[in-house]
Design an enzyme around this catalytic site. Structure first.
Site, PDB file in Angstrom:
ATOM      1  N   ARG A  15       3.854   4.119  26.423  1.00 30.53           N
ATOM      2  CA  ARG A  15       3.099   5.215  25.784  1.00 30.53           C
ATOM      3  C   ARG A  15       3.883   5.964  24.713  1.00 30.53           C
ATOM      4  NH1 ARG A  15       0.522   6.219  31.020  1.00 30.53           N
ATOM      5  NH2 ARG A  15      -1.444   5.077  30.901  1.00 30.53           N
ATOM      6  N   LYS A  40       4.381   5.368   8.927  1.00 29.52           N
ATOM      7  CA  LYS A  40       3.236   4.441   8.974  1.00 29.52           C
ATOM      8  C   LYS A  40       3.718   3.145   9.621  1.00 29.52           C
ATOM      9  CE  LYS A  40       0.243   5.802   5.166  1.00 29.52           C
ATOM     10  NZ  LYS A  40      -0.296   5.411   3.840  1.00 29.52           N
ATOM     11  N   GLU A  66       8.112  -0.087  -6.210  1.00 27.03           N
ATOM     12  CA  GLU A  66       7.825   1.115  -5.408  1.00 27.03           C
ATOM     13  C   GLU A  66       8.687   2.301  -5.859  1.00 27.03           C
ATOM     14  OE1 GLU A  66       5.441   1.462  -3.080  1.00 27.03           O
ATOM     15  OE2 GLU A  66       4.970  -0.556  -2.372  1.00 27.03           O
ATOM     16  N   LYS A  88       9.232  11.149  -1.182  1.00 28.63           N
ATOM     17  CA  LYS A  88       8.341  10.757  -0.083  1.00 28.63           C
ATOM     18  C   LYS A  88       8.431  11.753   1.073  1.00 28.63           C
ATOM     19  CE  LYS A  88       6.315   7.176   2.558  1.00 28.63           C
ATOM     20  NZ  LYS A  88       6.077   5.767   2.763  1.00 28.63           N
ATOM     21  N   GLU A 113      -2.113  11.706   5.762  1.00 28.50           N
ATOM     22  CA  GLU A 113      -2.829  11.280   4.554  1.00 28.50           C
ATOM     23  C   GLU A 113      -4.233  11.872   4.442  1.00 28.50           C
ATOM     24  OE1 GLU A 113      -1.815   7.262   3.232  1.00 28.50           O
ATOM     25  OE2 GLU A 113      -3.862   7.071   2.486  1.00 28.50           O
ATOM     26  N   ARG A 133      -0.744  12.584   0.204  1.00 25.45           N
ATOM     27  CA  ARG A 133      -0.047  11.347   0.568  1.00 25.45           C
ATOM     28  C   ARG A 133      -0.756  10.122  -0.024  1.00 25.45           C
ATOM     29  NH1 ARG A 133       2.876   9.492   6.248  1.00 25.45           N
ATOM     30  NH2 ARG A 133       3.583   7.490   5.436  1.00 25.45           N
ATOM     31  N   ASN A 154      -0.338   5.670  -2.766  1.00 24.47           N
ATOM     32  CA  ASN A 154      -1.020   4.376  -2.821  1.00 24.47           C
ATOM     33  C   ASN A 154      -1.343   3.950  -4.251  1.00 24.47           C
ATOM     34  OD1 ASN A 154      -1.055   4.102   0.006  1.00 24.47           O
ATOM     35  ND2 ASN A 154      -2.811   5.475   0.132  1.00 24.47           N
ATOM     36  N   HIS A 166      -2.099   0.341  -5.174  1.00 26.77           N
ATOM     37  CA  HIS A 166      -2.265  -0.432  -3.947  1.00 26.77           C
ATOM     38  C   HIS A 166      -3.682  -0.990  -3.774  1.00 26.77           C
ATOM     39  CE1 HIS A 166       1.693   1.091  -3.101  1.00 26.77           C
ATOM     40  NE2 HIS A 166       1.740   0.496  -1.926  1.00 26.77           N
ATOM     41  N   HIS A 187      -3.496  -4.707  -3.143  1.00 26.56           N
ATOM     42  CA  HIS A 187      -3.922  -5.343  -1.893  1.00 26.56           C
ATOM     43  C   HIS A 187      -4.964  -6.430  -2.162  1.00 26.56           C
ATOM     44  CE1 HIS A 187      -2.541  -1.846   0.928  1.00 26.56           C
ATOM     45  NE2 HIS A 187      -1.591  -2.734   0.729  1.00 26.56           N
ATOM     46  N   HIS A 205       4.323  -8.125  -2.065  1.00 26.07           N
ATOM     47  CA  HIS A 205       3.621  -6.833  -2.048  1.00 26.07           C
ATOM     48  C   HIS A 205       3.985  -5.969  -3.269  1.00 26.07           C
ATOM     49  CE1 HIS A 205       1.868  -3.123  -0.604  1.00 26.07           C
ATOM     50  NE2 HIS A 205       3.034  -2.532  -0.713  1.00 26.07           N
TER      51      HIS A 205
HETATM   52  N1  GLY Z   1       3.287   3.579   1.667  1.00 28.47           N
HETATM   53  C1  GLY Z   1       2.527   4.754   1.482  1.00 28.47           C
HETATM   54  C2  GLY Z   1       2.734   5.772   2.530  1.00 28.47           C
HETATM   55  O1  GLY Z   1       3.642   5.652   3.333  1.00 28.47           O
HETATM   56  O2  GLY Z   1       1.990   6.705   2.613  1.00 28.47           O
END
Ligand code: GLY
Length: 373
Positions: free
Chosen positions: A123, A145, A187, A229, A239, A243, A247, A250, A254, A268
């Site tokens: 958990r 994430k 990035e 970040k 997000e 946040r 992206n 992206h 993607h 990526h």
């Molecule tokens: N890779 C985007 C984020 O971590 O929000």
């Protein structure tokens, strides 16, 4: 050179990102104080293990931290239900306790997979990120994430689960294949484009030197990206707002990754590079920004050895705008059935928009695909 320390201010889940050279060999000093017992499990992949595992084991042993290791095959296929099951069972077989720490030593795949396993095992266990790729150092290891992939798309099954510590050793970047290093650089560029025009200017000046191996410049770029970040994650961990700007590129990226089968045809970061340039082209087409910006960004990405236009993607001649838009509909950012794009008013001034006419997206893709044919 002293380490740079970036704080991620998340209350009782706050943690440090430590950036510097030679950090792996000193990892034990930073890991040991966090542990409840002098034991941790290191999860890594075969490629990273061959280069870096012994250094980490020695560093832990120097602080009397015993460790077990789980070594996985390399590659995105580990971020699957089967890979997740294998890792959870391997960790449980090692009798990990809830208060133990799991150490993710590797790139984005290892970090995402180990973080997700840690989020649910017993958990919720603690984990530490030791990112070995540039992409992981400036993005995926920071901010909590974690995810595995679904047949429906990338990273669709996951959790927000913050690490207790991130150790970004810039010397590890020396052992990366150059293509992977360049993909991670996309990035880095992203931070300049979304909210930091001076940083983009700094990259235009220093990016080439950084890519060929200047350690001080690499440390500066990784620490700067992580600080950006960290600020965003502290303000909007889940997000709900800003946040999402991270992206940038992206949604397009993607879709391109899906179209190329998440394969070596397009990494990526390479998808993000093309996607960022497309986002600025779309912004210009919608009258949001100066039309000269996209070519400037494409020039910088191309100078870094990155694809910048659809035509640069392997097999682009066979893509269709309809297919690419269909992939975008599976994006996590789809809201009330509407695609959300990160667009920009200028370099360093990104914004979210959910009112982009699908016809405008299809027209832009069609135009670039015609150039690729
Ligand atoms: N890779 C985007 C984020 O971590 O929000």
């Amino acid at each position: 050179m002293t380490d740079r320390i970036v704080k991620v201010a998340l209350g009782d889940r706050a943690y440090d990102i430590r950036v510097g050279g030679g950090l792996l060999a000193r990892a034990g000093e930073h890991v040991a104080p966090l542990l409840h017992r002098r034991f941790a499990v290191v999860v890594t992949d075969e490629n990273v293990a061959a280069r870096h595992l012994d250094t980490l084991k020695r560093a832990l042993a120097l602080q009397n931290v015993g460790c077990e290791t789980v070594i996985l095959p390399p590659g995105e296929s580990q971020k699957s239900y089967a890979g997740f099951e294998r890792l959870c069972e391997a960790l449980l077989a090692l009798k990990v306790e809830r208060r133990d720490h799991v150490i993710a030593l590797g790139g984005g795949v290892i970090g995402d997979l180990v973080g997700f396993a840690a989020s649910v095992l017993r958990r919720g266990m603690d984990f530490i990120q030791i990112p070995t790729s540039l992409l992981a150092q400036v993005d995926s290891s920071v901010g909590g994430k974690t995810a595995i992939n679904s047949r429906q798309g990338k990273n669709l099954i996951g959790a927000f689960h913050q690490p207790r510590l991130v150790l970004a050793d810039v010397d590890l970047l020396d052992t990366l294949p150059p293509r992977e290093l360049r993909a991670g650089y996309a990035e880095v560029v992203k931070y300049g484009l979304i909210g930091d025009a001076p940083f983009f200017g700094w990259l235009e000046e220093n990016g080439a030197k950084l890519l060929v191996g200047d350690r001080a410049l690499r440390t500066e770029a990784v620490a700067h990206a992580c600080a950006h970040k960290a600020r965003v994650v502290a303000a909007d961990e889940r997000e709900q707002g800003e946040r999402a700007l991270l992206n940038l590129g992206h949604t397009f990226g993607h879709a391109l990754e899906a179209e190329t089968g998440y394969s070596q045809r397009l990494l990526h970061g390479e998808g993000v590079a093309v996607g960022m340039a497309l986002a600025f082209r779309l912004s210009a087409q919608l009258g949001l920004c100066d039309a000269a910006l996209a070519p400037r960004i494409e020039r910088h990405l191309a100078a870094a050895g990155l694809p910048a236009r659809l035509a640069d993607v392997d097999g682009a001649g066979g893509f269709t705008a309809e297919h690419l838009v269909a992939h975008m509909q599976q994006d996590k950012k789809v809201r009330d059935g509407r695609l959300v794009f990160i667009l920009a008013a200028a370099i360093g001034q990104a914004m979210q928009r959910d009112d982009v006419p699908p016809a405008a997206v299809a027209a832009l893709l069609g135009e670039q695909l015609a150039a690729a044919a």
